[in-house]
Write an enzyme that holds these catalytic residues in place. Sequence first.
Site, short mmCIF file in Angstrom:
data_model
loop_
_atom_site.label_atom_id
_atom_site.label_comp_id
_atom_site.label_asym_id
_atom_site.label_seq_id
_atom_site.Cartn_x
_atom_site.Cartn_y
_atom_site.Cartn_z
N LEU A 164 -15.86 3.27 26.15
CA LEU A 164 -16.59 2.00 26.19
C LEU A 164 -17.73 2.02 25.17
N THR A 188 -16.77 11.52 26.98
CA THR A 188 -16.48 12.77 27.71
C THR A 188 -14.98 13.08 27.64
N LEU A 220 -17.16 1.44 36.10
CA LEU A 220 -18.47 2.11 36.14
C LEU A 220 -19.04 2.09 37.55
N ALA A 264 -17.60 4.99 39.31
CA ALA A 264 -18.11 6.28 38.86
C ALA A 264 -19.59 6.45 39.19
N GLN A 301 -49.97 27.10 50.01
CA GLN A 301 -49.83 25.68 50.32
C GLN A 301 -49.21 24.89 49.18
N GLY A 305 -41.17 30.36 38.42
CA GLY A 305 -41.99 30.93 37.35
C GLY A 305 -41.16 31.16 36.10
N GLU A 338 -23.52 6.38 32.19
CA GLU A 338 -23.16 5.45 33.28
C GLU A 338 -24.28 4.44 33.52
N GLY A 339 -25.02 4.09 32.47
CA GLY A 339 -26.16 3.18 32.59
C GLY A 339 -27.44 3.97 32.69
P1 TGC Z 1 -23.00 -9.54 32.61
O1 TGC Z 1 -22.92 -10.92 32.00
O2 TGC Z 1 -24.10 -9.26 33.57
O3 TGC Z 1 -21.63 -9.18 33.34
C1 TGC Z 1 -20.37 -9.40 32.72
C2 TGC Z 1 -19.34 -9.55 33.83
O4 TGC Z 1 -19.23 -8.30 34.53
C3 TGC Z 1 -19.57 -8.47 35.92
N1 TGC Z 1 -20.30 -7.25 36.33
C4 TGC Z 1 -19.74 -6.28 37.06
N2 TGC Z 1 -18.53 -6.19 37.64
C5 TGC Z 1 -18.26 -5.07 38.34
N3 TGC Z 1 -19.13 -4.06 38.45
C6 TGC Z 1 -20.35 -4.10 37.87
N4 TGC Z 1 -21.18 -3.06 37.98
C7 TGC Z 1 -20.70 -5.27 37.14
N5 TGC Z 1 -21.81 -5.65 36.45
C8 TGC Z 1 -21.54 -6.88 35.96
C9 TGC Z 1 -20.41 -9.72 35.96
O5 TGC Z 1 -20.37 -10.32 37.24
C10 TGC Z 1 -19.74 -10.56 34.90
O6 TGC Z 1 -18.53 -11.06 35.45
P2 TGC Z 1 -17.94 -12.49 34.99
O7 TGC Z 1 -16.78 -12.73 35.89
O8 TGC Z 1 -19.07 -13.48 35.19
O9 TGC Z 1 -17.55 -12.34 33.57
O10 TGC Z 1 -23.00 -8.50 31.40
P3 TGC Z 1 -24.12 -8.13 30.33
O11 TGC Z 1 -23.47 -8.12 28.99
O12 TGC Z 1 -25.34 -9.01 30.48
O13 TGC Z 1 -24.48 -6.62 30.70
C11 TGC Z 1 -25.06 -6.29 31.89
C12 TGC Z 1 -25.41 -4.77 31.92
C13 TGC Z 1 -26.51 -4.45 30.95
C14 TGC Z 1 -25.89 -4.49 33.33
C15 TGC Z 1 -24.16 -3.92 31.63
O14 TGC Z 1 -23.66 -4.14 30.40
C16 TGC Z 1 -24.40 -2.45 31.82
O15 TGC Z 1 -24.21 -1.94 32.93
N6 TGC Z 1 -24.79 -1.66 30.75
C17 TGC Z 1 -24.83 -0.22 30.82
C18 TGC Z 1 -23.65 0.36 30.07
C19 TGC Z 1 -23.08 1.58 30.73
O16 TGC Z 1 -23.31 1.86 31.88
N7 TGC Z 1 -22.27 2.31 29.99
C20 TGC Z 1 -21.60 3.44 30.54
C21 TGC Z 1 -20.51 3.90 29.60
S1 TGC Z 1 -19.32 4.97 30.39
C22 TGC Z 1 -20.14 6.38 30.69
O17 TGC Z 1 -21.29 6.55 30.49
C23 TGC Z 1 -19.29 7.44 31.24
S2 TGC Z 1 -20.09 8.91 31.49
C24 TGC Z 1 -18.76 9.76 32.09
C25 TGC Z 1 -19.06 11.07 32.68
O18 TGC Z 1 -19.31 11.13 33.94
O19 TGC Z 1 -18.96 12.09 31.95
P1 FAD Z 2 -29.26 2.84 24.08
O1 FAD Z 2 -28.49 1.77 24.73
O2 FAD Z 2 -29.49 2.73 22.60
O3 FAD Z 2 -30.67 2.96 24.80
C1 FAD Z 2 -31.77 3.68 24.24
C2 FAD Z 2 -32.98 3.39 25.14
O4 FAD Z 2 -33.27 1.97 25.11
C3 FAD Z 2 -32.74 3.78 26.60
O5 FAD Z 2 -33.92 4.32 27.13
C4 FAD Z 2 -32.45 2.44 27.26
O6 FAD Z 2 -32.79 2.42 28.64
C5 FAD Z 2 -33.36 1.50 26.45
N1 FAD Z 2 -32.90 0.12 26.53
C6 FAD Z 2 -31.74 -0.42 26.05
N2 FAD Z 2 -31.67 -1.72 26.35
C7 FAD Z 2 -32.79 -2.03 27.05
C8 FAD Z 2 -33.31 -3.22 27.65
N3 FAD Z 2 -32.61 -4.37 27.65
N4 FAD Z 2 -34.52 -3.15 28.26
C9 FAD Z 2 -35.21 -1.98 28.31
N5 FAD Z 2 -34.79 -0.83 27.77
C10 FAD Z 2 -33.58 -0.86 27.15
N6 FAD Z 2 -19.77 6.48 27.30
C11 FAD Z 2 -18.45 6.15 27.48
O7 FAD Z 2 -18.04 5.02 27.23
N7 FAD Z 2 -17.58 7.09 27.97
C12 FAD Z 2 -17.96 8.36 28.27
O8 FAD Z 2 -17.12 9.16 28.72
C13 FAD Z 2 -19.32 8.73 28.06
N8 FAD Z 2 -19.71 10.01 28.25
C14 FAD Z 2 -20.96 10.39 27.87
C15 FAD Z 2 -21.31 11.75 27.86
C16 FAD Z 2 -22.56 12.15 27.40
C17 FAD Z 2 -22.88 13.61 27.34
C18 FAD Z 2 -23.51 11.19 26.99
C19 FAD Z 2 -24.88 11.60 26.52
C20 FAD Z 2 -23.19 9.85 27.00
C21 FAD Z 2 -21.91 9.43 27.42
N9 FAD Z 2 -21.52 8.08 27.34
C22 FAD Z 2 -20.21 7.73 27.56
C23 FAD Z 2 -22.43 7.10 26.76
C24 FAD Z 2 -23.53 6.63 27.70
O9 FAD Z 2 -23.04 5.76 28.67
C25 FAD Z 2 -24.61 5.96 26.85
O10 FAD Z 2 -25.30 7.01 26.16
C26 FAD Z 2 -25.58 5.13 27.66
O11 FAD Z 2 -24.93 4.01 28.22
C27 FAD Z 2 -26.79 4.66 26.82
O12 FAD Z 2 -26.38 4.16 25.59
P2 FAD Z 2 -27.11 4.72 24.25
O13 FAD Z 2 -27.09 6.19 24.27
O14 FAD Z 2 -26.50 4.01 23.09
O15 FAD Z 2 -28.63 4.28 24.40
#
Ligand code: TGC
Ligand code: FAD
Length: 393
Positions: free
Chosen positions: A139, A172, A248, A251, A288, A348, A372-373
């Site tokens: 993603l 990942t 997400l 997860a 303490q 320590g 994961e956000g």
């Molecule tokens: P927004 O307009 O709010 O939402 C778009 C559509 O999505 C729906 N929605 C959800 N649905 C299910 N679960 C959720 N948690 C949902 N959150 C929102 C929403 O209702 C809407 O639906 P519809 O039908 O109206 O289209 O979207 P936005 O563009 O304003 O973004 C909102 C935001 C910032 C919260 C979202 O983009 C976000 O969560 N950003 C964080 C990105 C993130 O978490 N990336 C993770 C990448 S994967 C990863 O890190 C894997 S690590 C793996 C490991 O464990 O090693």
């Molecule tokens: P950015 O989005 O550039 O954020 C940088 C800083 O700005 C953060 O502090 C953030 O909170 C802040 N920020 C951003 N927007 C705002 C706002 N609107 N208001 C206030 N503050 C804000 N992704 C996948 O898709 N699949 C995977 O398997 C996966 N695995 C990962 C494994 C590792 C080890 C790591 C480090 C990351 C992985 N990710 C994966 C990506 C991960 O989900 C992103 O790193 C994460 O979502 C943040 O994105 P970014 O690193 O680009 O930071």
Amino acid sequence: MSGSDRFQSHDYYLLDELLDEEHLIARDAVRSWVTQEVSPIIEDFAERHACPTHLFKALAEIGAFGPSLPAKYGGGGMDEIAYGIIMQELERGDSGIRSMASVQGSLVMYPIYRFGSEEQRLKYLPKLASGEFVGCFGLTEPDQGSDPGGMHAHFREDGDHVILNGSKMWITNSPIADVAVVWAKNEEGVIQGMILEKDMPGFSAPEIHGKWSLRASITGELVFEDVRVPKANILPGVSGLKGPLSCLSKARYGIAWGAIGAAMDCYDSALRYSLEREQFGRPIGGFQLTQKKLAEMITEITKAQLLAWRLGTLANDGKASPAQISMAKRNNVLMALEVAREARQIHGGMGITNEYPIMRHMMNLETVLTYEGTHDIHLLITGMDVTGLNAFK
Ligand code: TGC
Ligand code: FAD
């Protein structure tokens, strides 16, 4: 860790009484697997920045991939609390091991199960469930992390195929993955998911080196240069950002539980150390200031356990909202990081060595706080939920 794993669970509020037989059996089986298979090797792998890929098949065997997915599709057929508690035990071993299971079960098997065709399910899920195939989830992009809706990866139609271009970052398991669930925009700019196989021409997954966190997990990019993907590989059941965000949610729920495991390991080590280590003629646990640290650690762990458990009951009833999941992920990961930092102080100088699991957990949790956000994105999700006002737009 270099020393032996002497972990003892601390159940201050008798939460085991809230668990049923199935949860306890799953918990104890994974706990002893971690003690036998993960603890003896994990410090070495983390130090060498190497991924213990031999554990994939074993993780499949203990039912760590998709514990709450239906058994018909290779899942464990258990409830959401069983899923959570398995993640807790895995992360007690290492966040990277829990990551292996999170990605495979919640980010690869789950979307194929939930949004895939029956043909896709039958083709991919048994191999993913058995660990024969490793999967990854694409993603995040180099320029789109917290804001995945602005992704640049895109595809166009070409007969019974689509042509995919773009790249993904921080993925990942990507360098070792057999299949990737990739999210990209179609010609109308609508996000869709598709399943890529590693041998598709134009598809590569270079490794990202130099991580000081999650060192026992392998991370890479995904690069798509005119990759011809059969239309049959597009997930037919969803379009739009809610597709990947739903995965997400699944997860993040697991991480809310998982982080507790890392905290429990740090607390357990700190408690034992405080009783064994003497300064000024008595155990440091008698001072303490040490007791304040330990008391606050177990208080915060207990609160996090209650949050996770209640979230689990809501999830079992299909009532856990994305915002409730965000609150638990955010709270419990920071809790674990703060517990790790306090535990490090109690140890320590020894706390910075690989004799104890503390620094490894602490460094891992820096990633868990971000992936994961991020911590702040989850705060804004809670803020939006309680005010009705969207700080992102
Ligand atoms: P927004 O307009 O709010 O939402 C778009 C559509 O999505 C729906 N929605 C959800 N649905 C299910 N679960 C959720 N948690 C949902 N959150 C929102 C929403 O209702 C809407 O639906 P519809 O039908 O109206 O289209 O979207 P936005 O563009 O304003 O973004 C909102 C935001 C910032 C919260 C979202 O983009 C976000 O969560 N950003 C964080 C990105 C993130 O978490 N990336 C993770 C990448 S994967 C990863 O890190 C894997 S690590 C793996 C490991 O464990 O090693
Ligand atoms: P950015 O989005 O550039 O954020 C940088 C800083 O700005 C953060 O502090 C953030 O909170 C802040 N920020 C951003 N927007 C705002 C706002 N609107 N208001 C206030 N503050 C804000 N992704 C996948 O898709 N699949 C995977 O398997 C996966 N695995 C990962 C494994 C590792 C080890 C790591 C480090 C990351 C992985 N990710 C994966 C990506 C991960 O989900 C992103 O790193 C994460 O979502 C943040 O994105 P970014 O690193 O680009 O930071």
